[in-house]
Design an enzyme around this catalytic site. Structure first.
Site, PDB file in Angstrom:
ATOM      1  N   SER A 136     -43.277  -1.308 -12.240  1.00  0.00           N
ATOM      2  CA  SER A 136     -44.561  -1.175 -10.976  1.00  0.00           C
ATOM      3  C   SER A 136     -45.781  -1.542 -11.567  1.00  0.00           C
ATOM      4  O   SER A 136     -45.846  -2.690 -12.108  1.00  0.00           O
ATOM      5  CB  SER A 136     -44.349   0.136 -10.540  1.00  0.00           C
ATOM      6  OG  SER A 136     -45.093   0.359  -9.259  1.00  0.00           O
ATOM      7  N   HIS A 178     -42.179  -4.163  -6.256  1.00  0.00           N
ATOM      8  CA  HIS A 178     -41.762  -3.639  -5.062  1.00  0.00           C
ATOM      9  C   HIS A 178     -41.702  -4.605  -3.882  1.00  0.00           C
ATOM     10  O   HIS A 178     -41.970  -4.597  -2.578  1.00  0.00           O
ATOM     11  CB  HIS A 178     -42.794  -2.610  -4.547  1.00  0.00           C
ATOM     12  CG  HIS A 178     -43.145  -1.259  -5.287  1.00  0.00           C
ATOM     13  ND1 HIS A 178     -42.256  -0.384  -5.514  1.00  0.00           N
ATOM     14  CD2 HIS A 178     -44.181  -1.348  -6.123  1.00  0.00           C
ATOM     15  CE1 HIS A 178     -42.551   0.321  -6.502  1.00  0.00           C
ATOM     16  NE2 HIS A 178     -43.726  -0.062  -6.694  1.00  0.00           N
ATOM     17  N   GLU A 205     -37.582  -3.485  -6.075  1.00  0.00           N
ATOM     18  CA  GLU A 205     -37.284  -2.209  -6.609  1.00  0.00           C
ATOM     19  C   GLU A 205     -35.698  -2.342  -7.683  1.00  0.00           C
ATOM     20  O   GLU A 205     -35.015  -2.996  -7.185  1.00  0.00           O
ATOM     21  CB  GLU A 205     -37.513  -1.047  -5.951  1.00  0.00           C
ATOM     22  CG  GLU A 205     -38.754  -0.925  -5.362  1.00  0.00           C
ATOM     23  CD  GLU A 205     -38.762  -0.042  -4.375  1.00  0.00           C
ATOM     24  OE1 GLU A 205     -38.009   0.666  -3.953  1.00  0.00           O
ATOM     25  OE2 GLU A 205     -40.310   0.326  -3.936  1.00  0.00           O
TER      26      GLU A 205
END
EC number: 3.4.15.6
Lengths: 282, 282
Positions: A136, A178, A205
């Protein structure tokens, strides 16, 4: 900053951006592959949880990597820029065979580590063969040009993305994470519209791009990696659009890669790899 | 069904899919261009509000087109399949210089009109030069292959989209609407992954593709039109993926067009058109 020079006879370590929310319990194939890459029971992993504001992020990854068989795992956090000069922490990073950046806010990492001895050391160690992964926010910061924040939306729009300098392990790509879950094609394409030299990598993800020393990207995980190659761009209107206006971009090349597929960041060739049976390939 | 044959010496009418939420008050440039195309004060427009469940959708467009100077506007709704055989309504459509489908639920249009004399008549009239526009659901149904419904998300996933036969004015493209606003790149790419022959057209809100008799698409409106050309596809894993798994697609060509830019659906060439100054073009 530029990526550190790779010494003669040595190979750069792998660079592994992960799209966030990687499986940690049922089938942690991404984290397992990272541990194996770092040496399995010989692995010595440093976790940097600085992006996160949760107190237990570092210890959580210590536990996960330990359960996956890593020989040694240490979480090292940085609360101030002065922390980055502390010799014991630098020494610990110098010993590691792998460095892992957790998720959180990418601007926490870059504001605290940017331009410090820690950032420089990680670039040097990566050039000497140490593997660097991030999930992330930890993925976003790996490259030279980083998406700091932006807006959601499928088509590119002026002002929909803000770039900032990242850690700079490489300048070949711009990461977005994401990807499927937060609708980020528009902002990644907008980021490329400024200057199409880099390859855009959109990570779903629980999906990682394992980028080897030869700059071949291999997909690991349950989602897709969307590669946007703007090298063949015929036209970008980015120099003449106002904030909030859509950007005209002609000639983007897009590949959606899943586990087993590859993309060479040097030649910019995509391959279905293991997805194609020998019969088909023949 | 196939598009109606264009008679010798005649030209097909324009086909105008609109991405929904087109400006109706401040700067209704899309609706104004449609009225002008249909003849301005000579325009004779039939509005078909069948997709909508709101009672005033038809009368609202009657008023708007009237204010934009259309000579004659009539809203004709269809509540049952039997309604589609009524001679007075068919005659009214036969007189029109333009037909406009409102938004709502595209399956309302196709379940009520599919295979009826009305659907056939609109195809024939379009082949004879009558212009056919539709917004949102009304845009989706214009083509042979229509996205009936699907899931949001930036990367393609098996099962994320359901196709159904549309009105069939053309089979050159598959439309998706509210494109930027509802994150539909993944489902449009998934639709193309089944069979890459068609061009994917993702329409932002307040944005239209004016597709001329020569199959050149011109963008009108405040957003972007994302064209996905899968003709150069190197690989699709659509034949081997399970529901919910990501689809591997290598070699998509993507163009993001804004007002002034064009795409030729026949040659598949994008052009920045009026966005490029003569100096640059030279």
């Amino acid at each position: 900053m530029c990526p550190s020079k790779i010494p003669d006879g040595e190979q750069r370590g792998w660079i592994i951006p992960i799209g966030g929310a990687e499986d940690k319990e049922n089938d942690p194939r991404i984290l397992r592959r990272f541990v194996e890459l770092c040496g399995g029971d010989q692995a010595d992993i440093v976790v940097i949880p600085t992006a996160s504001r949760l107190a237990d992020t570092g210890s959580r990854y210590e536990k996960i990597f330990g359960e996956l068989g890593a020989g040694k795992v240490t979480s090292i956090d940085f609360d101030t820029r002065r922390d980055t000069e502390e010799k014991s922490r630098l020494k610990r990073i110098e010993q590691a065979s792998g460095v892992f950046f957790t998720g959180g806010n990418q601007l926490r990492i870059t504001t605290l580590l940017g331009g410090t001895p820690v950032a420089k050391l990680i670039r040097v160690r990566n050039a000497h063969g140490v593997h660097v992964a991030g999930t992330s926010a930890g993925a976003a910061i790996l490259s030279e040009h980083m998406i700091a924040f932006g807006e959601e939306g499928g088509s590119p729009m002026a002002g929909s993305v803000r770039l900032a300098p990242g850690l700079g392990l490489t300048n070949r790509f711009i990461i977005d994470q994401h990807f499927r879950q937060r609708d980020r094609l528009g902002r990644l394409a907008t980021a490329l519209a400024f200057n199409p030299f880099a390859v855009g990598i959109g990570l779903d993800e629980d999906t990682a791009a394992f980028i080897g020393p030869d700059n071949t990207l291999e997909v690991e995980g349950s989602g897709a990696v969307t590669v946007i190659d703007a090298a063949g761009l015929q036209f970008s209107s980015m120099d003449r659009v106002d904030e909030g206006e859509p950007v005209c971009l002609l000639g983007l090349s897009v590949h959606v890669l899943v586990h087993g597929a590859t993309f060479n960041l040097h030649t910019r060739q995509a391959s279905a790899g293991a997805l194609v049976s020998p019969k088909e390939a023949g």
